[in-house]
Design a protein around this motif. Sequence first.
Motif, mmCIF file in Angstrom:
data_model
loop_
_atom_site.group_PDB
_atom_site.id
_atom_site.type_symbol
_atom_site.label_atom_id
_atom_site.label_comp_id
_atom_site.label_asym_id
_atom_site.label_seq_id
_atom_site.Cartn_x
_atom_site.Cartn_y
_atom_site.Cartn_z
ATOM 1 N N MET A 1 42.924 35.019 42.175
ATOM 2 C CA MET A 1 42.971 36.409 42.673
ATOM 3 C C MET A 1 41.583 36.807 43.156
ATOM 4 N N CYS A 4 40.311 40.602 42.424
ATOM 5 C CA CYS A 4 40.432 41.121 41.056
ATOM 6 C C CYS A 4 39.032 41.236 40.433
ATOM 7 N N PHE A 6 37.960 41.463 37.346
ATOM 8 C CA PHE A 6 37.651 40.611 36.196
ATOM 9 C C PHE A 6 37.563 39.134 36.604
ATOM 10 N N CYS A 7 38.317 38.730 37.637
ATOM 11 C CA CYS A 7 38.117 37.374 38.183
ATOM 12 C C CYS A 7 36.696 37.252 38.731
ATOM 13 N N HIS A 46 43.457 33.934 35.920
ATOM 14 C CA HIS A 46 44.062 35.243 36.165
ATOM 15 C C HIS A 46 45.504 35.306 35.671
ATOM 16 N N HIS A 96 44.169 42.355 34.887
ATOM 17 C CA HIS A 96 43.754 40.989 34.541
ATOM 18 C C HIS A 96 43.729 41.013 33.015
#
Length: 112
Positions: A1, A4, A6-7, A46, A96
């Motif tokens: 992802m 994203c 948090f990715c 993810h 996430h």
Amino acid sequence: MSDCIFCKIARKELKSTIVLETEKLVAIKDINPQAPTHILIMPKAHYSTMNDCDDREILADMLDAAKKIARDLGIDKRGYRTVINTNSEGGQTVFHLHMHFMGGKPLAGRMG
Ligand code: AMP
Ligand code: ZN
């Protein structure tokens, strides 16, 4: 992802304060702490929500990370709270998978 947040944090493309890192997970300080210690433990891979994660090993790793962080901070005996919010009524805002680790003050009687 790719978009994203948090990715991006897990890939170190976004700045964060990392408190623990393993091959499969990362734990960071929450930017809007709700307790003196407020850490987010998340898989590097993810998964949008807990519903989407069938990897029992990473779920167990997240709990092990919480136990280790509590020991390292010396609050394992005093106590702490771990919470996973799922979807809208669970209060999830970042999609996430992550577990909140909160401690450093009495939390009894308050949920969230
Ligand atoms: P939740 O409501 O369970 O999805 O929790 C999302 C959490 O992520 C909140 O406690 C936010 O304060 C936190 N958060 C959002 N963006 C960041 C960021 N860039 N670094 C650290 N924590 C964040
Ligand atoms: Zn992600």
